[in-house]
Design a protein around this motif. Structure first.
Motif, PDB file in Angstrom:
ATOM      1  N   TRP A 208       6.167   4.999   2.445  1.00  0.00           N
ATOM      2  CA  TRP A 208       5.438   4.699   3.679  1.00  0.00           C
ATOM      3  C   TRP A 208       4.358   5.748   3.933  1.00  0.00           C
ATOM      4  O   TRP A 208       4.594   6.955   3.801  1.00  0.00           O
ATOM      5  CB  TRP A 208       6.387   4.705   4.874  1.00  0.00           C
ATOM      6  CG  TRP A 208       7.486   3.697   4.804  1.00  0.00           C
ATOM      7  CD1 TRP A 208       7.479   2.429   5.316  1.00  0.00           C
ATOM      8  CD2 TRP A 208       8.773   3.868   4.191  1.00  0.00           C
ATOM      9  NE1 TRP A 208       8.684   1.809   5.065  1.00  0.00           N
ATOM     10  CE2 TRP A 208       9.494   2.660   4.374  1.00  0.00           C
ATOM     11  CE3 TRP A 208       9.390   4.921   3.499  1.00  0.00           C
ATOM     12  CZ2 TRP A 208      10.796   2.490   3.903  1.00  0.00           C
ATOM     13  CZ3 TRP A 208      10.675   4.755   3.021  1.00  0.00           C
ATOM     14  CH2 TRP A 208      11.365   3.554   3.225  1.00  0.00           C
ATOM     15  N   ALA A 236      -0.949  -4.516   4.573  1.00  0.00           N
ATOM     16  CA  ALA A 236      -0.748  -5.120   5.891  1.00  0.00           C
ATOM     17  C   ALA A 236      -0.834  -6.640   5.817  1.00  0.00           C
ATOM     18  O   ALA A 236      -0.099  -7.352   6.514  1.00  0.00           O
ATOM     19  CB  ALA A 236      -1.785  -4.575   6.876  1.00  0.00           C
ATOM     20  N   VAL A 244       3.795  -4.030  10.656  1.00  0.00           N
ATOM     21  CA  VAL A 244       3.349  -2.654  10.422  1.00  0.00           C
ATOM     22  C   VAL A 244       3.033  -1.969  11.752  1.00  0.00           C
ATOM     23  O   VAL A 244       3.243  -0.766  11.895  1.00  0.00           O
ATOM     24  CB  VAL A 244       2.146  -2.588   9.446  1.00  0.00           C
ATOM     25  CG1 VAL A 244       2.520  -3.163   8.094  1.00  0.00           C
ATOM     26  CG2 VAL A 244       0.912  -3.280  10.005  1.00  0.00           C
ATOM     27  N   LEU A 250       2.241   2.277   7.430  1.00  0.00           N
ATOM     28  CA  LEU A 250       1.772   1.334   6.415  1.00  0.00           C
ATOM     29  C   LEU A 250       2.657   1.474   5.184  1.00  0.00           C
ATOM     30  O   LEU A 250       2.746   2.550   4.593  1.00  0.00           O
ATOM     31  CB  LEU A 250       0.317   1.630   6.045  1.00  0.00           C
ATOM     32  CG  LEU A 250      -0.715   1.217   7.106  1.00  0.00           C
ATOM     33  CD1 LEU A 250      -2.087   1.793   6.771  1.00  0.00           C
ATOM     34  CD2 LEU A 250      -0.796  -0.305   7.219  1.00  0.00           C
TER      35      LEU A 250
END
Length: 472
Positions: A208, A236, A244, A250
């Motif tokens: 992430w 996304a 998200v 993200l």
């Protein structure tokens, strides 16, 4: 300087050669040694690379063509190497078909690195990766090993058990995400500019991007709130803008398989063929047509057209459209590998997201809750002294739990690969977060033993020579 590529008959090897020959990072490589256990594929890729070299010279793009050698002898290939790129595919695309289909037949995700298919891939790959590591330790102990072999996290962890910190795992998906974000913000997010940077943490294919700072200002919340901006970020689009935003981070694109598992399974099962079947057929046609004895007019042209089709259909089960050109572009794993190699060889500093041990340059654990020898994927500084992981912020409980669960299952598979323990293999398949069932774990194990002679031999106490190893 000698660079050895293990899996040298693999389809994507010419990408590495082009980056070396054009001096993409400014590093001069004297020799590229290709190793593969399949002499026919090795000959085909050698022919592609030789034509590629002639074309680069004719177009004035070649900085310096390295001397090219090819061999099926591992020790010969590795001896004298300064860097080893390990990119083997044990069992080839045909093995991937079995990985996918055994899982799909049980209603589980059938994917190369995610889920039980990834564990099966690891179980037949890890014994070979350990053999490779022992050979490097014997004949090239000072070499740096850069591994792209999937599943990259646990393969890197296993090889580090033999070679220590001179093994680094790489993947091009994290830097692709960071570049997309940096493009939107008009900033180089990994250059080390004061006040500008990122916080990326996770395992390979499970990570992430949790913070993006530009000129001292945190920019990620504003980015997540902007629909138009998120439309330009492939991850996304794949996983969902609302998710998200809710998650506040993200994700690596491979989180799609954890967050939309049922949809991924349905899409894979509705397709005419699995990704493994597609690649086996596509690459089979290429190798047959481009083989030296087939005398096609240009192996390089055939390779180029096949590459474009392959890249455009990557992770097709997660998309409603063909990949956008801006998402295909961006350097790929060959650029990541060459940048890493150049930084170590020249001392020219780089910041890169890499798969490394859980310890910062100062000696602290990067993620205190996880074992010191566990391999994480985090931002690192690289220079002539080696690879130096940078600290990250505290890892949220949910992310920490998923990371722990996945690596625990993979470590059980590593134990099975080292010892031949069927119980350890059963535990690994059963406890994977996308399985979580001893009953399904037993069925998976039985299916992979039936489909992979290598796995059956390993768990019955037998051993066999490795075949079908190639670059992915």
């Amino acid at each position: 300087m000698k660079l050895t590529i293990l899996g040298g008959g693999g389809f994507r090897v010419p990408l590495v050669h082009e980056a070396v020959a054009t001096g993409a990072t400014g590093l001069v490589v004297d020799e590229v040694a290709l190793h593969d256990v399949d002499p026919a594929r090795l000959a085909t890729i050698t022919a592609v690379i030789e034509e590629q070299g002639r074309r680069l010279v004719a177009e004035g793009r070649a900085a310096r063509l390295p001397r090219l050698s090819a061999t099926t002898d591992l020790r010969e290939a590795v001896t004298g190497a300064d860097f080893v790129f390990s990119a083997i595919r044990v069992g080839g695309a045909e093995g991937r078909i079995v990985d996918e289909k055994v899982a799909l037949d049980l209603g589980l995700l059938g994917q190369e690195t995610i889920g039980p298919g990834g564990l099966a891939y690891a179980l037949r790959t890890l014994p070979v990766a350990l053999e490779v590591a022992r050979t490097i330790a014997d004949v090239a102990p000072e070499a740096w090993t850069i591994t792209f072999t999937n599943p990259a996290g646990i393969v890197t962890e296993a090889m580090r058990g033999v070679l220590g910190e001179r093994v680094v795992g790489i993947c091009d998906t994290p830097i692709g995400l960071v570049r997309r974000v940096g493009r939107l913000l008009g900033a180089d997010l990994v250059a080390g500019t004061p006040g500008t940077g990122i916080d990326y943490v996770g395992l390979n294919h499970l990570g992430w991007l949790r913070s993006v700072t530009v000129d001292g200002t945190e920019r990620l919340p504003g980015l997540l709130a902007d629909d138009a901006a998120l439309e330009e970020i492939e991850e996304a689009r794949l996983i969902g803008k609302d998710w998200v935003r809710a998650d506040g981070a993200l994700p690596n694109e491979y989180l799609y398989y954890y967050l939309h598992t049922d949809a991924a399974i349905a899409r894979i099962r509705s397709a005419e063929q699995t990704r493994g079947e597609f690649l086996a057929a596509q690459q089979g046609r290429f190798y047959d047509a481009a083989a030296p004895e087939a005398c096609c007019s240009s192996p390089l042209e055939l390779w180029s057209s096949t590459l474009h089709e392959r890249e455009a259909t990557y992770m097709a089960e997660s998309r409603d459209e063909e990949r956008r050109e801006e998402d295909v572009a961006g350097g790929g794993y060959q650029e990541v590998a060459l940048r890493l190699m150049t930084a170590i060889a020249t001392g020219r500093g780089e910041r890169m997201i890499l798969d490394v041990g859980n310890r910062t340059a100062s000696g602290d654990r990067i993620v205190p809750e996880l074992p010191e020898d566990l391999v994480l994927e985090v931002l690192c500084e690289v220079d002539g002294a080696g690879v130096h992981p940078l600290p990250v912020g505290p890892v949220e409980l949910g992310r920490l739990g998923l990371m722990s669960s996945l690596r625990s299952a993979e470590r059980s598979i590593l134990e099975a690969a080292r010892t031949g323990s069927r119980d350890a293999a059963w535990e690994g398949f059963s406890t994977h977060p996308l399985v979580s069932s001893p009953e399904l774990g037993a069925k998976l194990l039985a299916g992979y033993e039936a489909g992979h002679p290598r796995i059956a031999a390993l768990l019955s106490g037998e051993r066999e020579g490795h075949r079908g190893d190639r670059l992915r």
